[in-house]
Design a protein around this motif. Structure first.
Motif, PDB file in Angstrom:
ATOM      1  N   GLN A   1       0.927  -1.171   0.109  1.00  0.00           N
ATOM      2  CA  GLN A   1      -0.009   0.090   0.133  1.00  0.00           C
ATOM      3  C   GLN A   1       0.826   1.226  -0.013  1.00  0.00           C
ATOM      4  OE1 GLN A   1      -2.315  -1.318   3.369  1.00  0.00           O
ATOM      5  NE2 GLN A   1      -4.099  -1.080   2.084  1.00  0.00           N
ATOM      6  N   PHE A   2       1.913   1.139   0.654  1.00  0.00           N
ATOM      7  CA  PHE A   2       3.006   2.484   0.498  1.00  0.00           C
ATOM      8  C   PHE A   2       3.272   2.724  -0.823  1.00  0.00           C
ATOM      9  CE2 PHE A   2       7.105   3.911   0.111  1.00  0.00           C
ATOM     10  CZ  PHE A   2       7.299   5.033   0.899  1.00  0.00           C
ATOM     11  N   TYR A   3       3.747   1.684  -1.721  1.00  0.00           N
ATOM     12  CA  TYR A   3       4.213   1.869  -2.898  1.00  0.00           C
ATOM     13  C   TYR A   3       2.964   2.387  -3.908  1.00  0.00           C
ATOM     14  CZ  TYR A   3       8.836   0.478  -1.539  1.00  0.00           C
ATOM     15  OH  TYR A   3       9.934   0.575  -1.158  1.00  0.00           O
ATOM     16  N   GLU A   4       1.842   2.055  -3.606  1.00  0.00           N
ATOM     17  CA  GLU A   4       0.718   2.620  -4.226  1.00  0.00           C
ATOM     18  C   GLU A   4       0.564   3.978  -4.177  1.00  0.00           C
ATOM     19  OE1 GLU A   4      -2.164  -1.471  -3.878  1.00  0.00           O
ATOM     20  OE2 GLU A   4      -2.705   0.377  -2.892  1.00  0.00           O
ATOM     21  N   GLU A   5       1.007   4.498  -3.032  1.00  0.00           N
ATOM     22  CA  GLU A   5       0.940   6.003  -2.723  1.00  0.00           C
ATOM     23  C   GLU A   5       2.235   6.943  -3.212  1.00  0.00           C
ATOM     24  OE1 GLU A   5      -2.058   6.901  -2.250  1.00  0.00           O
ATOM     25  OE2 GLU A   5      -2.752   5.019  -1.937  1.00  0.00           O
ATOM     26  N   PHE A   6       3.242   6.098  -2.785  1.00  0.00           N
ATOM     27  CA  PHE A   6       4.583   6.786  -2.842  1.00  0.00           C
ATOM     28  C   PHE A   6       5.528   5.950  -3.598  1.00  0.00           C
ATOM     29  CE2 PHE A   6       2.402   8.409   1.160  1.00  0.00           C
ATOM     30  CZ  PHE A   6       2.433   9.611   0.855  1.00  0.00           C
ATOM     31  N   ARG A   7       6.670   6.720  -4.119  1.00  0.00           N
ATOM     32  CA  ARG A   7       7.916   5.823  -4.618  1.00  0.00           C
ATOM     33  C   ARG A   7       8.919   5.641  -3.574  1.00  0.00           C
ATOM     34  NH1 ARG A   7       6.169   9.410  -9.040  1.00  0.00           N
ATOM     35  NH2 ARG A   7       5.479   8.366 -10.676  1.00  0.00           N
ATOM     36  N   THR A   8       9.148   6.612  -3.084  1.00  0.00           N
ATOM     37  CA  THR A   8      10.332   6.502  -1.896  1.00  0.00           C
ATOM     38  C   THR A   8       9.821   7.349  -0.417  1.00  0.00           C
ATOM     39  OG1 THR A   8      11.087   8.541  -2.677  1.00  0.00           O
ATOM     40  CG2 THR A   8      11.834   6.644  -3.577  1.00  0.00           C
ATOM     41  N   LEU A   9      10.641   7.252   0.500  1.00  0.00           N
ATOM     42  CA  LEU A   9      10.415   7.845   1.711  1.00  0.00           C
ATOM     43  C   LEU A   9      10.764   9.382   1.335  1.00  0.00           C
ATOM     44  CD1 LEU A   9      11.810   5.304   4.279  1.00  0.00           C
ATOM     45  CD2 LEU A   9       9.632   6.231   4.124  1.00  0.00           C
ATOM     46  N   GLU A  10      11.518   9.614   0.679  1.00  0.00           N
ATOM     47  CA  GLU A  10      11.820  11.121   0.261  1.00  0.00           C
ATOM     48  C   GLU A  10      10.459  11.807  -0.392  1.00  0.00           C
ATOM     49  OE1 GLU A  10      14.462  13.536  -2.931  1.00  0.00           O
ATOM     50  OE2 GLU A  10      15.472  11.876  -1.802  1.00  0.00           O
ATOM     51  N   ASP A  11       9.837  11.006  -1.015  1.00  0.00           N
ATOM     52  CA  ASP A  11       8.514  11.419  -1.442  1.00  0.00           C
ATOM     53  C   ASP A  11       7.706  11.993  -0.388  1.00  0.00           C
ATOM     54  OD1 ASP A  11       9.231  11.245  -4.103  1.00  0.00           O
ATOM     55  OD2 ASP A  11       8.010   9.231  -4.536  1.00  0.00           O
ATOM     56  N   VAL A  12       7.649  11.056   0.575  1.00  0.00           N
ATOM     57  CA  VAL A  12       6.723  11.170   1.845  1.00  0.00           C
ATOM     58  C   VAL A  12       7.185  12.486   2.615  1.00  0.00           C
ATOM     59  CG1 VAL A  12       5.960  10.243   4.093  1.00  0.00           C
ATOM     60  CG2 VAL A  12       6.173   8.952   2.281  1.00  0.00           C
ATOM     61  N   LEU A  13       8.582  12.423   2.707  1.00  0.00           N
ATOM     62  CA  LEU A  13       9.138  13.714   3.483  1.00  0.00           C
ATOM     63  C   LEU A  13       8.886  15.034   2.774  1.00  0.00           C
ATOM     64  CD1 LEU A  13      10.883  14.931   5.855  1.00  0.00           C
ATOM     65  CD2 LEU A  13      12.699  14.429   4.292  1.00  0.00           C
ATOM     66  N   ALA A  14       8.928  15.060   1.447  1.00  0.00           N
ATOM     67  CA  ALA A  14       8.564  16.032   0.610  1.00  0.00           C
ATOM     68  C   ALA A  14       7.407  16.604   0.779  1.00  0.00           C
ATOM     69  CB  ALA A  14       8.828  15.744  -0.953  1.00  0.00           C
ATOM     70  N   ALA A  15       6.284  15.714   0.823  1.00  0.00           N
ATOM     71  CA  ALA A  15       4.818  15.940   0.745  1.00  0.00           C
ATOM     72  C   ALA A  15       4.673  16.473   2.328  1.00  0.00           C
ATOM     73  CB  ALA A  15       3.926  14.623   0.867  1.00  0.00           C
TER      74      ALA A  15
END
Length: 221
Positions: free
Chosen positions: A60-74
């Motif tokens: 489910q994580f990879y359904e929403e984001f590509r990397t943890l960096e994408d999460v931090l950016a958001a």
């Protein structure tokens, strides 16, 4: 991982696919605020740990984001957006106040929003630093928005005859650096003062920039 996995479509449990996706994304961001903004921090968090904290799977994580960096950016953009919304509301509410009271109201709103949750300070001033050129560009772009806001307030004060006419961009950039540094140090316990005292000091600094000793307000201002 070259791209996100395809998310399921259709209605399930009374919710549309878009609603379920938004809910999953919210859970990942809430978990990231806790893990990145507290312990263990962004650099020590794994996709598996974040997924577990969110109560979701790595798939489910990879359904929403590509990397943890994408999460931090958001998350960095979201935390800044919350603070900006608080400031914009304060600007509107203080529209008819004298300059000193207006500046104080704006900075109280900003400081209360940013420091109301120490995790937001860490995301904004600590975890985002040095991650990648992409996030450094994002950080500087967000800081530029704050510089623009200070410049807009300064120009409005000049138009009302409450501040000295000049190009405020360099001064605004320096001032935003002071705001960030002081709030970070205060939150870290390196500045022994109340939040009100911190805000009062920032207000004095900005008023000193807007009204240098040699400046005199125009007649009738």
């Amino acid at each position: 991982m070259t791209g996100r996995l395809r998310a399921p479509t259709g209605r399930y449990g009374g919710k549309t696919a878009e609603e379920r996706q938004a809910e999953r994304r919210r859970r990942f961001l809430d978990a990231a605020l806790q893990l990145f903004g507290d312990t263990p921090g962004y650099r020590a968090t794994t996709v598996a740990a974040l997924s577990e904290a969110a109560g979701l799977s790595t798939r489910q994580f990879y359904e929403e984001f590509r990397t943890l960096e994408d999460v931090l950016a958001a998350l960095h953009l979201e935390v800044n957006a919350w603070a900006e919304q608080a400031v914009v509301a304060a600007v509107t509410g203080a529209e008819n106040l004298p300059l000193a009271e207006r500046v104080a109201a704006i900075f109280h709103a900003y400081a209360a929003n940013v420091t109301g949750d120490p995790r937001r300070i860490r995301i904004t001033f600590v975890e985002i630093i040095g991650v990648s050129p992409r996030l450094e560009e994002q950080r500087l772009a967000r800081r530029a928005r704050w510089v623009d806001l200070v410049c807009a307030e300064a120009e409005a004060a000049v138009a009302r005859g409450e501040a000295a006419p000049r190009d405020y961009r360099l001064a605004a950039a320096a001032f935003i650096g002071s705001v960030n540094g002081l709030l970070h140090d205060w939150n870290a316990g390196w500045v022994h003062a109340t939040l009100d005292e911190v805000v009062e000091e920032l207000v004095r600094q900005l008023l000193g920039i807007l009204r240098p000793p040699e400046w005199e307000p125009p007649p009738g201002a």
